[in-house]
Design an enzyme around this catalytic site. Sequence first.
Site, PDB file in Angstrom:
ATOM      1  N   GLU B  70       0.815  -1.205   0.000  1.00 58.40           N
ATOM      2  CA  GLU B  70       0.000   0.000   0.000  1.00 58.40           C
ATOM      3  C   GLU B  70       0.855   1.263   0.000  1.00 58.40           C
ATOM      4  O   GLU B  70       0.931   1.972  -0.981  1.00 58.40           O
ATOM      5  CB  GLU B  70      -0.908  -0.028   1.237  1.00 58.40           C
ATOM      6  CG  GLU B  70      -2.058   0.942   1.158  1.00 58.40           C
ATOM      7  CD  GLU B  70      -3.106   0.630   2.207  1.00 58.40           C
ATOM      8  OE1 GLU B  70      -2.849  -0.216   3.085  1.00 58.40           O
ATOM      9  OE2 GLU B  70      -4.173   1.254   2.153  1.00 58.40           O
ATOM     10  N   GLU B 313      -6.086  17.907  39.724  1.00 58.93           N
ATOM     11  CA  GLU B 313      -7.122  18.900  40.012  1.00 58.93           C
ATOM     12  C   GLU B 313      -6.559  20.294  40.194  1.00 58.93           C
ATOM     13  O   GLU B 313      -7.205  21.268  39.844  1.00 58.93           O
ATOM     14  CB  GLU B 313      -7.903  18.482  41.273  1.00 58.93           C
ATOM     15  CG  GLU B 313      -8.887  17.371  40.983  1.00 58.93           C
ATOM     16  CD  GLU B 313      -9.805  17.082  42.141  1.00 58.93           C
ATOM     17  OE1 GLU B 313      -9.470  17.460  43.276  1.00 58.93           O
ATOM     18  OE2 GLU B 313     -10.851  16.455  41.906  1.00 58.93           O
TER      19      GLU B 313
END
Lengths: 97, 509
Positions: B70, B313
Site C-alpha cells: 500500500e 485537580e
Amino acid sequence: MNKYLLKLYITGQTPRSEAAIANLRKICETELNGVYEMVIIDILERPQLAEDEKILATPTLIKELPPPLRRIIGDLSDTEKVLLGLDLRPAAEQDNP
Amino acid sequence: MIGAINQEPPIVKLPTGIPGFDLIAYGGLPQGRTALVSGTAGSAKTVFAAQFLAAGIQKFNENGVFVTFEESPEDIRRNMQGLGWDIARWESEGRWAFVDVSPVPGTEIIEVGNYDLGALLARIEHAVKRINAKRLSMDSLGAIFAQISSMSTVRSELFRIGSALKRMGVTAILTSERSHEHGDIARYGVEEFVTDNVIVLRNVLEDEKRRRTVEILKFRGTSHQKGEFPFSVIPGEGIIVIPLSASELKQRSSDIRVTSGNPELDAMCGGGFFRDSIILVSGATGTGKTLMVTTFMAGDLSNKERRLLFAFEESREQLFRNATGWGIDFEKMEREGTLKVVCDYPEVASLEDHLIRMKQVISEYQPARVAVDSLSALERVSTVKGFREFVLALTSFIKHQELVGMFTSTTPSLLGGTSVTEAHISTITDSIVLLRYVELMGEMRRGMTVLKMRGSMHDKDIREFTIDGKGLHIGNPFRNISGILSGNFNHIALQETDRLRGLFQDTDS
C-alpha cells in the site's frame, strides 16, 4: 518505425512461462516486422531485477520502448488484447489500417 | 514415508517484543506461522506490522522483511520515524529490508490470460535470504487487489507464500482491512487461508471517546488470553498493550508501617499505613483530601526516600501555596530531591496514555510513596469500563512496585454518597479513609473514619477533625449523632447516648 523493447519476466521454466514466451514470440514475428528486442528475465535467477521493477505477478510483460510504458500480466494468450495493450492496435473505430 | 503420520512439533511462541502483547499472547506469536492482523482504517495495523519488525531488531537481534502493498517505503520510513524507529539505518545495516509492491503511479496493468504471484514469492524469498530474516510483515492485503483482480489467484498464492515462510522458519504478520468494527473478521474471504491465528485491532468510538483495543481471536493449537485489551500508540515507543488480568495480585505483604504524616491518624490506623499498601481517601469537595495527600507526602522527612505526587485537580502553584499554608515546604523538598510533583489536566491525554505515562514516571523515579489527587478527576476522560480497567491496572502496578500509595476520590454529593472510583477500587485497596461533612446544630463540621485497614486493628469511631494553619487535627468521636456516612443525620439526645452506653458497657475499655 520505432524499435520495440519488450521485457518478459518469468519465474522458472513452467508451462505458463513457456506459453507466455511462445505467445510473445509469435506476436513479435507477425506484428513487429523484426524491429524489436525481446528480453526474457527469469526472476528466480535475478530476483533483484524484479525488485527494481516492482514485479508482482508473473508472467509480466513490460513495454519499455517506445513510450508510454505498458505492463501486461498473464500468459498473453489473447493476441488482440496484447496488441491493444502494446498500442499496436489503434482505437476500435479506426480498426482498418 | 508412505503411511507415516506427519507429526508436527509442538507450537513454540516467538516473543514479539510489543510491550504487553506477549503477556496476553502467553509468550508471543506462534513461531514459523502467519498471523492475520485485521482492523478498520486507522486501527494501527501498519504500526503493529512495523513494530513487530522493529522490536525484533531492537530486542532480539532478529532481522525483518516488510512487504508493503500500500504505502511506499519512503512513506513508511518517514511515518515510523515519529515512533523512534530509524528504518533507513536498519536497512543500511542489513537488518531491515523492504519488498516494495506498492502501486506504481500512472501505470495501468492489463491482464491477459493466467498469471501467478511467483514474482512476489521469489522477491520475498530473496529478501529473507539476503538479510537472514526471522520476521516478516505484509501490509496490507486489500491493496493487492488494486493491482490484480483475480481473487482465486491471490488466495492460492497467499497459501503458497505462507508455506514458503513456514519452510524458511519465518514468523509473519499479514494485515487486512475490516469494513466494520465487530463485523466479519476480514473483507476478502482470502484471509481464511492464513487464519490459523487471528488478531483483531479495534478503534471504537464510545461516548465520544476513542478507545483502541487488541483482541486475540484465535491461535490454533495454543492458548492466549481472551477478550479485548486496551492499547495506546505512544510517540517514540509505538504500541503499548495494557494487560489487565495479566498483572496478578501476587505482591508480597509487608508488616512494616509508615507514617501517614499525621500522628493522630497513624494511631487510628493502629500505628500507620503498611508499606506496599494502597489507601483510598474519599470525601466531598473541601473535606481535606488534598491536605491529607500533602501531609502524606511530607510524612517522616528524616529519611530521604522519594515521594511522587500526581495532581489532576490543582496547578503546581496552588499545591505549593496550599502546602506552605499548612507549614510544609514542597519547594525545599523538590530541591533536596525527595519530591516530584506531576501536574496535568485529565483532558490532555486519553486514560490509556495517562496510565502509561504514570507507570513510566514511577518506574523512572522509583519513589517510596506515591499519591494521586484525585483519581476521580480522571473519570471525566473515560468511559466507565475504561476507567475501571485503568484503576485496576494502576493499582496492580503500584502494588507490584511495593510502595505505599494514596488515592483520593471525590464523592459527587456533599453529604454521604460514594463515587464510581470507590466502587471500582474499594476491594483492591488495603485501607479506606472516609472524610465526611457533618451537619451539627446548624454548623458544618468534618468527620473522619477508617473504614477498612487490611491486616490490622483500627479505630472504628467516626472522629471529628478540624483544619487550621498547622494542618489536620483529629478530635473526639461524634457521640450524639448518627447517619453520618449516609448523610441522613439523626441527632440523639445526650442522655439517650449515655443510657445506651450503660447498656453495652465495654468492660475491657
